[in-house]
Design an enzyme around this catalytic site. Structure first.
Site, short mmCIF file in Angstrom:
data_model
loop_
_atom_site.label_atom_id
_atom_site.label_comp_id
_atom_site.label_asym_id
_atom_site.label_seq_id
_atom_site.Cartn_x
_atom_site.Cartn_y
_atom_site.Cartn_z
CG MET A 46 -1.26 -4.23 10.29
SD MET A 46 -2.26 -5.07 10.72
CE MET A 46 -2.45 -6.65 9.00
N GLY A 47 3.58 -4.77 9.84
CA GLY A 47 4.68 -5.89 9.53
C GLY A 47 5.25 -6.71 8.99
CG LEU A 65 7.78 -4.20 7.04
CD1 LEU A 65 9.10 -2.80 7.03
CD2 LEU A 65 6.42 -3.59 7.23
N GLY A 86 6.89 -3.99 -1.23
CA GLY A 86 5.56 -3.34 -1.49
C GLY A 86 5.17 -2.15 -0.01
CG HIS A 87 5.18 -3.54 3.61
ND1 HIS A 87 5.23 -4.51 3.93
CD2 HIS A 87 3.89 -3.32 4.26
CE1 HIS A 87 3.67 -5.03 4.43
NE2 HIS A 87 3.36 -4.09 5.09
N GLY A 135 -1.32 1.37 0.52
CA GLY A 135 -0.71 0.76 -0.85
C GLY A 135 -1.72 1.17 -1.39
CD GLU A 136 -2.38 3.38 -6.56
OE1 GLU A 136 -2.07 2.76 -7.23
OE2 GLU A 136 -3.13 4.79 -6.97
CB SER A 172 2.12 -9.85 4.69
OG SER A 172 2.80 -8.87 4.85
#
Ligand code: PAF
Length: 279
Positions: free
Chosen positions: A31-32, A34, A37-38, A148-149, A187
């Protein structure tokens, strides 16, 4: 070569040309806003696949009443720059109508898994996530997709859906990226005040301590209670859940030999944090 695409037609043409060249495709849905993690998902995709396609769509349907859809951080240019630097190949930024065409009336629901933990506090959330993710999997026909976990329950819901609906894309979980003091990157961490930011690290530390106690054979219910109290004493305003569950089914652990997951959600002021670790 990095490009930004906004139409499904263009995306499909690009994917077809990669397929014709025999190249594998990795998908990183986002969802941007970033962060590292992304970018760890992007790195894993670049490692595992020939081409990496990132999607950016702030899905309004997965924000519940009163949540932060309007305020959710948005900076497409900055995101695109990060992706280009990292070596990603494509950023797909679909228009609302590409995802929800006029008259859209279909949804995917993974019952059971969607109704626990986050599902109790954010009703309908996982139905909206499952629906958007299956759309992105269908639109891209990716070989692998990376999640991601940090959002462990989301990962389990998506794995279950892919398995149940014979989706051939391999769903891969990627380890949570953390700040030096253990706070999971999110985020939404930007909403934390300086004081809250200091308290926030207690969440991970408490999860780790509880996981250790459980591995040492301490009783699950007592540890859940201990974890909850520890967070409240540290300054969290409320704890939505602090649960130790079977890592795959997210049901109460009956078989002591199975891998467990410790999952928690708690509020610090207006910010709701979630995190989890293996036990
Ligand atoms: O984890 C997220 O950012 C979102 O839930 C996802 C998977 C991109 C679907 O909108």
């Amino acid at each position: 070569m990095f490009s930004i695409v906004r139409s499904l037609d263009h995306l499909r043409k690009q994917i077809l040309s990669w397929r014709n060249e025999g190249l594998s495709v990795g998908l990183v849905p986002t969802m941007g806003a970033l962060h590292s993690g992304h970018m760890a998902l992007v790195s894993r995709s670049l490692e595992a696949c020939d081409r990496t396609l990132v999607t950016l769509f702030i899905n309004p349907q997965q924000f519940c009443e009163g949540e932060d859809f309007e305020d959710y951080p948005r900076d497409e240019q900055k995101d695109a720059k990060k992706l280009k630097t990292a070596g990603a190949h494509f950023l797909f930024v679909p228009k609302f109508e590409e995802i929800y065409p006029n008259g859209f009336s279909t949804g995917v629901r993974v019952s059971g898994l969607s109704d626990l933990l986050e599902g109790v506090h954010r009703p309908g959330f996982f139905d909206s996530v499952a629906t958007i993710v299956i759309k992105l999997l269908n639109q891209t026909a990716a070989d692998r997709a990376f999640f991601g976990e940090k959002d462990y329950q989301q990962l389990m819901v998506i794995k279950r859906m892919a398995h149940d609906l014979d989706i051939t894309t391999v769903i891969e979980g990627v380890e949570t990226v953390r700040e030096d003091d253990g706070l999971a990157l999110s985020s939404r961490n930007i909403y934390l005040s300086e004081k809250e930011r200091q308290t926030a690290a207690t969440l991970y530390k408490t999860l780790v301590a509880v996981a250790k106690h459980v591995k040492e054979g301490n009783e699950v219910a007592a540890q859940e209670d201990w974890g909850r109290k520890k967070l409240l004493n540290a300054g969290f305003s409320s704890v939505d859940y602090f649960s130790i569950l079977d890592a795959e089914t997210l049901l109460p652990c009956i078989d002591a030999s199975r891998v467990k997951r410790v999952l928690a959600a708690a509020k610090l002021g207006r910010t709701r944090l979630i995190d989890n670790v293996q036990a």
